[in-house]
Design an enzyme around this catalytic site. Structure first.
Site, PDB file in Angstrom:
ATOM      1  CB  THR A 275     -65.792 -27.847   3.563  1.00 24.46           C
ATOM      2  OG1 THR A 275     -64.832 -28.440   2.785  1.00 24.46           O
ATOM      3  CG2 THR A 275     -65.347 -27.082   4.755  1.00 24.46           C
TER       4      THR A 275
ATOM      5  CB  CYS B  27     -60.416 -23.922   1.092  1.00 23.42           C
ATOM      6  SG  CYS B  27     -60.875 -24.996   0.016  1.00 23.42           S
TER       7      CYS B  27
END
Length: 439
Positions: free
Chosen positions: A121, A267
């Site tokens: 990410t 996350c």
């Protein structure tokens, strides 16, 4: 088809095991020799349902391999995935040092056309930094003409359901630059295309942004319903009734509209902060996302606040039992878990905290040492407790033997941080329920 995946953390290991399950020859690479030795012995460093069996089956079949060096495998593969971590810096930005290390290693060792796919990410614009790092290494070697391709393939895996998400995805997002690169990624994802899963091709910046936008939207829904729940509690409304009626609207839906004690994990907190930081760098004030983060940080204290009110601010010497430590069920991940905030504040107030979680006890010991009392099961945790708090909605916590809990507790207050209990069930055994968004 042969690929390499650099990084054997959550994303890399799950991706490698799942790709090998559909017939791809996969080598998972990590510089941690001890970790690779464990994986070769069949020892899985993370908890994810079904992962150990998947790794064992594909390792035995010769489709899944483990290595400590990218150069030793790079000549044999068509694609190298970068799945290393991007931990947050103090200012909220993503630390790209590991990603760029992979890019430089890639540039130092490719000898033929090879694709580098960033699955980590990363904020928008990272692909250009990766490209520059690869080119710099190629030029340093005197081989600037060796062709390479970049792609962005962000993951959308839920911890606790990662294998199902990978094998049956809502969509596969791929940022690509050329028709040649598109064909190579289509070849890799062909087993999924056969099942009519959506593979969505787009430009590199759009793929990078999609990951952050998706997670920020889900985080927004959680913080929104938590704010509604807190107001419901003040005005005497029942947030469960409100949530159900809201979710019946097809434009809204019911997913991620469950009030509780805040989101955690690796996350949502990291990606929300990184998106705020990216906006700041580009002169765009992310007002909604900033509010989402602020609401969530406040919500993590709601269980403590309720316990503090129950005992009129006198928590010193009180024994508080806690069910659940992981940020969600089916994982041992405690990163940014609400339980950590609650435990910290209870200990600072002088309380004694006894804890139980089905899989996260070792992780808690690693983080907190002997600061809390570890117990063998949920009922032992409740023994002699002045109050009980639920932080993680594991299945085994959903229908407790309340008569047994009542007999073992010293007090009678239960704080439900996930809104899974009914007050009538507890009242029948002399217990008082304190939930979120309900009277």
């Amino acid at each position: 088809m042969k690929i390499a995946i650099v990084g054997t953390g959550y994303v890399g290991l799950v991706s490698g095991a799942c790709f090998s399950e559909v017939g791809v020859d996969v080598t998972c690479v990590d510089i941690d020799h001890a970790k690779i030795d464990r994986l070769r012995r069949g020892e899985i460093p993370i908890y994810e349902p079904g992962l150990a069996e998947l790794v064992s089956r594909n390792s035995s079949a010769g489709r899944l391999h483990f290595a400590t060096s990218l150069p030793e495998v790079i000549d044999d593969v068509e694609i190298v995935f970068c799945a290393v971590g991007t931990p947050p810096d103090e200012d909220g930005s993503a630390d790209l040092s590991y990603v760029l290390d992979v890019a430089r290693e890639f540039g130092r060792n490719i000898r033929k056309h090879t694709m580098l796919v960033v699955k980590s990410t990363v904020p928008v614009g990272t692909s250009e930094l990766v490209r520059a790092a690869v080119r710099s290494e190629l030029e340093a070697r005197g081989c600037p003409g060796i062709p390479f391709e970049l792609a962005s393939n962000p993951e959308f895996l839920k911890e606790g359901a990662a294998i199902k998400d990978f094998m049956s995805p809502d969509r596969v997002v791929i940022g690509i630059e050329s028709e040649q690169g598109r064909k190579l990624m289509e070849k890799l994802y062909r087993p999924f295309l056969l099942n009519n899963f959506r593979v969505m091709f787009m430009d590199l910046p759009s793929a990078e942004m999609t990951k952050y936008a998706a997670n920020a939207m889900l985080a927004t829904r959680i913080s929104f319903i938590n704010e509604i729940a807190n107001l419901c509690e003040r005005v005497g409304a029942d947030v469960n009734a409100v949530r159900t009626a809201m979710g019946a609207d097809a434009r809204i839906g019911s997913k991620f509209l469950y009030p509780g004690c805040g989101y955690g994990g690796s996350c949502f907190p990291k990606d929300v902060r990184s998106l705020i930081r990216t906006g700041r760098e580009y002169g765009c004030d992310m007002q909604v996302i900033s509010a989402v983060e602020a609401v969530n940080e406040k919500q993590k204290s709601i269980v403590f606040d309720k316990l503090n009110r129950i005992f009129d601010g006198k928590l010193d010497g009180r024994r508080i039992a806690m069910w659940g430590l992981a940020f969600k069920p089916e994982t041992d991940d405690m990163r940014c878990a609400p339980a950590l905030e609650v435990i910290s504040r209870l200990l600072n107030a002088g309380a004694i905290v006894s804890v139980y979680d089905p899989v996260a006890m070792d992780e808690c010991r690693r983080r907190l040492g002997n600061a809390v009392v570890y117990t063998a099961d949920m009922y032992e945790a409740a023994e002699s407790a002045d109050a009980l708090a639920l932080l993680t909605e594991w299945k085994q916590f959903r229908l407790p033997d309340w008569s047994r809990v009542s007999r073992h507790m010293a007090g009678s207050d239960v704080v439900d941080g996930r809104n899974i209990y009914q007050s009538s069930d507890l009242a029948a055994h002399g217990l008082r329920l304190h939930s979120i968004g309900r009277k």
